[in-house]
Design a protein around this motif. Sequence first.
Motif, mmCIF file in Angstrom:
data_model
loop_
_atom_site.group_PDB
_atom_site.id
_atom_site.type_symbol
_atom_site.label_atom_id
_atom_site.label_comp_id
_atom_site.label_asym_id
_atom_site.label_seq_id
_atom_site.Cartn_x
_atom_site.Cartn_y
_atom_site.Cartn_z
ATOM 1 N N UNK A 46 0.839 -1.206 0.000
ATOM 2 C CA UNK A 46 0.000 0.000 0.000
ATOM 3 C C UNK A 46 0.871 1.252 0.000
ATOM 4 N N UNK A 47 1.921 1.229 0.784
ATOM 5 C CA UNK A 47 2.820 2.387 0.842
ATOM 6 C C UNK A 47 3.495 2.613 -0.507
ATOM 7 N N UNK A 48 3.986 1.538 -1.124
ATOM 8 C CA UNK A 48 4.633 1.717 -2.423
ATOM 9 C C UNK A 48 3.632 2.166 -3.490
ATOM 10 N N UNK A 49 2.440 1.599 -3.475
ATOM 11 C CA UNK A 49 1.435 2.023 -4.449
ATOM 12 C C UNK A 49 1.104 3.504 -4.298
ATOM 13 N N UNK A 50 1.080 3.990 -3.060
ATOM 14 C CA UNK A 50 0.786 5.401 -2.832
ATOM 15 C C UNK A 50 1.905 6.287 -3.365
ATOM 16 N N UNK A 51 3.149 5.830 -3.234
ATOM 17 C CA UNK A 51 4.261 6.560 -3.872
ATOM 18 C C UNK A 51 4.028 6.658 -5.381
ATOM 19 N N UNK A 52 3.626 5.535 -5.974
ATOM 20 C CA UNK A 52 3.391 5.520 -7.419
ATOM 21 C C UNK A 52 2.254 6.468 -7.809
ATOM 22 N N UNK A 53 1.198 6.492 -7.009
ATOM 23 C CA UNK A 53 0.056 7.358 -7.303
ATOM 24 C C UNK A 53 0.452 8.834 -7.225
ATOM 25 N N UNK A 54 1.222 9.195 -6.210
ATOM 26 C CA UNK A 54 1.670 10.586 -6.080
ATOM 27 C C UNK A 54 2.618 10.961 -7.209
ATOM 28 N N UNK A 55 3.496 10.041 -7.576
ATOM 29 C CA UNK A 55 4.400 10.293 -8.696
ATOM 30 C C UNK A 55 3.607 10.486 -9.990
ATOM 31 N N UNK A 56 2.572 9.697 -10.172
ATOM 32 C CA UNK A 56 1.724 9.831 -11.360
ATOM 33 C C UNK A 56 0.993 11.174 -11.370
ATOM 34 N N UNK A 57 0.439 11.562 -10.233
ATOM 35 C CA UNK A 57 -0.330 12.808 -10.164
ATOM 36 C C UNK A 57 0.535 14.014 -10.486
ATOM 37 N N UNK A 172 8.804 24.322 -4.243
ATOM 38 C CA UNK A 172 7.443 24.844 -4.331
ATOM 39 C C UNK A 172 6.605 24.292 -3.184
ATOM 40 N N UNK A 173 5.941 25.204 -2.480
ATOM 41 C CA UNK A 173 4.986 24.847 -1.432
ATOM 42 C C UNK A 173 3.608 24.746 -2.077
ATOM 43 N N UNK A 174 3.143 23.519 -2.250
ATOM 44 C CA UNK A 174 1.866 23.284 -2.940
ATOM 45 C C UNK A 174 0.751 22.964 -1.954
ATOM 46 N N UNK A 175 0.813 23.566 -0.757
ATOM 47 C CA UNK A 175 -0.183 23.267 0.271
ATOM 48 C C UNK A 175 -1.599 23.571 -0.180
ATOM 49 N N UNK A 176 -1.775 24.642 -0.981
ATOM 50 C CA UNK A 176 -3.123 25.034 -1.389
ATOM 51 C C UNK A 176 -3.469 24.620 -2.810
ATOM 52 N N UNK A 177 -2.545 24.026 -3.523
ATOM 53 C CA UNK A 177 -2.790 23.719 -4.939
ATOM 54 C C UNK A 177 -2.815 22.234 -5.253
ATOM 55 N N UNK A 178 -2.096 21.428 -4.477
ATOM 56 C CA UNK A 178 -2.023 19.999 -4.771
ATOM 57 C C UNK A 178 -3.404 19.358 -4.722
ATOM 58 N N UNK A 179 -3.770 18.703 -5.799
ATOM 59 C CA UNK A 179 -5.084 18.075 -5.901
ATOM 60 C C UNK A 179 -6.138 18.949 -6.542
ATOM 61 N N UNK A 180 -5.789 20.213 -6.791
ATOM 62 C CA UNK A 180 -6.742 21.146 -7.416
ATOM 63 C C UNK A 180 -6.190 21.663 -8.744
ATOM 64 N N UNK A 181 -4.974 22.183 -8.730
ATOM 65 C CA UNK A 181 -4.324 22.635 -9.958
ATOM 66 C C UNK A 181 -3.473 21.505 -10.529
ATOM 67 N N UNK A 182 -3.332 21.504 -11.840
ATOM 68 C CA UNK A 182 -2.471 20.522 -12.483
ATOM 69 C C UNK A 182 -1.009 20.893 -12.212
ATOM 70 N N UNK A 183 -0.246 19.966 -11.656
ATOM 71 C CA UNK A 183 1.160 20.203 -11.355
ATOM 72 C C UNK A 183 1.995 19.154 -12.066
ATOM 73 N N UNK A 184 2.975 19.628 -12.849
ATOM 74 C CA UNK A 184 3.895 18.762 -13.576
ATOM 75 C C UNK A 184 5.304 19.207 -13.189
ATOM 76 N N UNK A 185 5.977 18.439 -12.341
ATOM 77 C CA UNK A 185 7.263 18.889 -11.815
ATOM 78 C C UNK A 185 8.314 19.075 -12.906
#
Length: 379
Positions: A46-57, A172-185
């Motif tokens: 579950x932990x590794x899958x969550x890393x993958x999901x965050x990397x994908x997002x 970048x501090x994405x506290x207010x944007x992560x999950x709302x704005x599209x972010x591509x590192x």
Amino acid sequence: MIYLDNAATTFTKPKSVYQNVMKAMKSYGANPGRGSHGMAIEGAKVIYETRELLAKLFKLDDPMKVIFTFNATDGLNLAIKGILKSGDHVIATEMDHNSVLRPIKELELKGVENTIVTCSEDGSIRVEDIVKAIKSNTKLIVTTHVSNLTGTIFPIEAIGKICKSKNITYLVDAAQSAGVLDIDVNKQNIDILSVPGHKGLLGPQGTGALLINSEIEIDYYKVGGTGSESSNLRQPNFYPDKFEAGTPNLPGVAGLNAGVKYILDRGTDSILNHEKSLLDLFITEVEKNPKIKIYGPKRIEHRCGVVPINILDIDSSEVAYLLDTEYNIAVRPGLHCAPLAHKAIGTEKIGAVRFSVGPFNKNNDIKLAIKALNEISMQ
């Protein structure tokens, strides 16, 4: 309760988030990455899958460079204190949260210089002002993506491009944007991204992540058991173990897993458009009341999630108290852990009442909030 304090923590969460948290506690609540039995292995998956999901997002190439943290503040401290040394120079802005400004100010005591770039009254930044602040020893530039006070969206891609051209690390501090704005590192030239799990990513409190998209050396500040290289009395020097000493927050990460899946399924564009329609309704109606002042960008496309207001001759804490006790509406008054941001918009002495929407707010929530403000302004 009508909950309009989503900039602090989103509420409610998708049902799957609550289900995942309880499943992790009841079905495989062992120590992931340590034991070799089935429960420990399931937790590690579950932990590794969550890393993958965050990397994908966030379009990060290597999931192993997703470091789990307790919140965005934890990640920002790790990055800022892990990169800067005596003699270095760091740039931040007035719109930054205390989770950026306090670590930077603390490092002054250790010989790290800083420049805090001023912002406009609507919370916006001029990229050329950041360029002017760069020195020969500038090692790090830190900016918010979206102001937690005004909702102002920063031009992070342009800032990141400048950092890349000058070989300066961009955090970048994405506290207010992560999950709302599209972010591509990669596209936005972000070297390090700090995100909370409990806000726009819709996970539980006590979760967050630091995504490292750079080869820069970052010192760790916490050492201990990792389940790897246990015969070595030195901390492992590879990702993610280098930064993840101690038992991980498995139930929290499991909940975050469900939150990120919800976002990936629904899409950030859908969430953003929903929240913008709510903000547009709020601003359009509140502007009709001459006793209410709105702060932040005039154009809705320059704002994300947040609208601060004040009612003439009524303290912001009093307004929030009345909204809570008489109308059952949750908002946030005061200085919002961003004193320099309040200075930029002229509210450092009076604070402001912050309304912040989330993906599960409805039009009727906004209409009732407007009605309440109009009634309070007549008192």
